[in-house]
Write an enzyme that holds these catalytic residues in place. Sequence first.
Site, PDB file in Angstrom:
ATOM      1  N   LYS A  13       0.829  -1.217   0.000  1.00 37.26           N
ATOM      2  CA  LYS A  13       0.000   0.000   0.000  1.00 37.26           C
ATOM      3  C   LYS A  13       0.862   1.265   0.000  1.00 37.26           C
ATOM      4  O   LYS A  13       0.632   2.191  -0.770  1.00 37.26           O
ATOM      5  CB  LYS A  13      -0.934   0.014   1.233  1.00 37.26           C
ATOM      6  N   ARG A  88      -8.870   0.672   9.482  1.00 34.67           N
ATOM      7  CA  ARG A  88      -8.416  -0.696   9.706  1.00 34.67           C
ATOM      8  C   ARG A  88      -9.432  -1.479  10.521  1.00 34.67           C
ATOM      9  O   ARG A  88      -9.189  -2.647  10.836  1.00 34.67           O
ATOM     10  CB  ARG A  88      -7.114  -0.656  10.484  1.00 34.67           C
ATOM     11  N   ARG A 122      11.925  -6.511   4.364  1.00 34.60           N
ATOM     12  CA  ARG A 122      11.712  -5.066   4.184  1.00 34.60           C
ATOM     13  C   ARG A 122      12.744  -4.247   4.972  1.00 34.60           C
ATOM     14  O   ARG A 122      13.079  -4.561   6.102  1.00 34.60           O
ATOM     15  CB  ARG A 122      10.298  -4.696   4.647  1.00 34.60           C
ATOM     16  N   ARG A 155      11.969  -2.334  10.607  1.00 30.87           N
ATOM     17  CA  ARG A 155      10.957  -1.847  11.554  1.00 30.87           C
ATOM     18  C   ARG A 155      10.771  -2.865  12.678  1.00 30.87           C
ATOM     19  O   ARG A 155      10.721  -4.062  12.415  1.00 30.87           O
ATOM     20  CB  ARG A 155       9.620  -1.659  10.808  1.00 30.87           C
ATOM     21  N   ARG A 166       0.420  -9.319  13.567  1.00 31.74           N
ATOM     22  CA  ARG A 166      -0.239  -8.334  12.703  1.00 31.74           C
ATOM     23  C   ARG A 166      -1.166  -9.020  11.703  1.00 31.74           C
ATOM     24  O   ARG A 166      -2.208  -8.477  11.349  1.00 31.74           O
ATOM     25  CB  ARG A 166       0.810  -7.490  11.970  1.00 31.74           C
TER      26      ARG A 166
HETATM   27  P1  AMP Z   1       1.466   0.325   9.083  1.00 29.51           P
HETATM   28  O1  AMP Z   1       2.679   1.144   8.851  1.00 29.51           O
HETATM   29  O2  AMP Z   1       0.292   0.764   8.257  1.00 29.51           O
HETATM   30  O3  AMP Z   1       1.723  -1.162   8.970  1.00 29.51           O
HETATM   31  O4  AMP Z   1       1.025   0.582  10.613  1.00 29.51           O
HETATM   32  C1  AMP Z   1       1.902   0.293  11.673  1.00 29.51           C
HETATM   33  C2  AMP Z   1       1.135   0.202  12.967  1.00 29.51           C
HETATM   34  O5  AMP Z   1       0.493   1.451  13.252  1.00 29.51           O
HETATM   35  C3  AMP Z   1       0.018  -0.825  13.004  1.00 29.51           C
HETATM   36  O6  AMP Z   1       0.479  -2.142  13.266  1.00 29.51           O
HETATM   37  C4  AMP Z   1      -0.825  -0.270  14.149  1.00 29.51           C
HETATM   38  O7  AMP Z   1      -0.211  -0.518  15.405  1.00 29.51           O
HETATM   39  C5  AMP Z   1      -0.753   1.231  13.914  1.00 29.51           C
HETATM   40  N1  AMP Z   1      -1.829   1.678  12.990  1.00 29.51           N
HETATM   41  C6  AMP Z   1      -1.678   2.168  11.728  1.00 29.51           C
HETATM   42  N2  AMP Z   1      -2.865   2.474  11.183  1.00 29.51           N
HETATM   43  C7  AMP Z   1      -3.792   2.166  12.124  1.00 29.51           C
HETATM   44  C8  AMP Z   1      -5.207   2.245  12.152  1.00 29.51           C
HETATM   45  N3  AMP Z   1      -5.927   2.689  11.090  1.00 29.51           N
HETATM   46  N4  AMP Z   1      -5.844   1.850  13.288  1.00 29.51           N
HETATM   47  C9  AMP Z   1      -5.153   1.416  14.360  1.00 29.51           C
HETATM   48  N5  AMP Z   1      -3.810   1.294  14.397  1.00 29.51           N
HETATM   49  C10 AMP Z   1      -3.128   1.666  13.284  1.00 29.51           C
END
Ligand code: AMP
Length: 209
Positions: A13, A88, A122, A155, A166
Amino acid sequence: MQLVFFGAPGAGKGTIAKKLFEKYKIPQISTGDLFRANIKNETELGKKVKSILDNGQLVPDEVTIAMVNDRIKDDDCKNGYILDGFPRTIVQAEAFEKTNPIDAAVYFDITDDEVKGRLGGRRVCSGCGAIYHIKNNPPKQDGICDKCGKELLIRPDDAVEAIEKRLVVYHEQTEPLIGFYKNINKMITIDASLAPEKVVEQIEKQIKL
Ligand code: AMP
């Protein structure tokens, strides 16, 4: 154009949103990036969410919704945006659809096995946030960003146990968005296992950007 990108972590994404920004100048709003910036800057929000992110859990809906609502007030969002990683949960999707109905939700379809391979390899630039993969998209020099020369990092939530968590969280809480967006006729599906250029093409075929 207001778009939502959703799908499993590692589906691409962020990579695709960045490509569309370069081409169409539609800003990418990544809730994950916003949380990580808060953690890096040690803000109150950052302190509150650090352990949640490290464990691969979701930040509470009300906190996330408030942060996004705040971000979309910025000038660069006047003509639209791509929400990358938000909503999400169904609660987030319903709340946002009420206040800021989107044009389309792009579902990045990918298998768990593909996700595990991608996230395990990654690497993310500590300076500009550029994303690499040790096999599929390696930097010219090991561990160094091609674009800004800063160090590439893994990360914390790309550790094997966090990836497993996740994925569980994704299937339980985010996958139901497929039904939600189908019901309101806003969902388009793309095959996220393909190379980034092919993914961009699929989106361009289905949405007039
Ligand atoms: P991402 O970089 O999109 O994989 O997001 C990393 C982390 O941020 C996720 O594993 C969640 O802990 C938090 N996070 C990101 N977007 C959301 C969301 N829409 N709702 C809740 N937690 C989020």
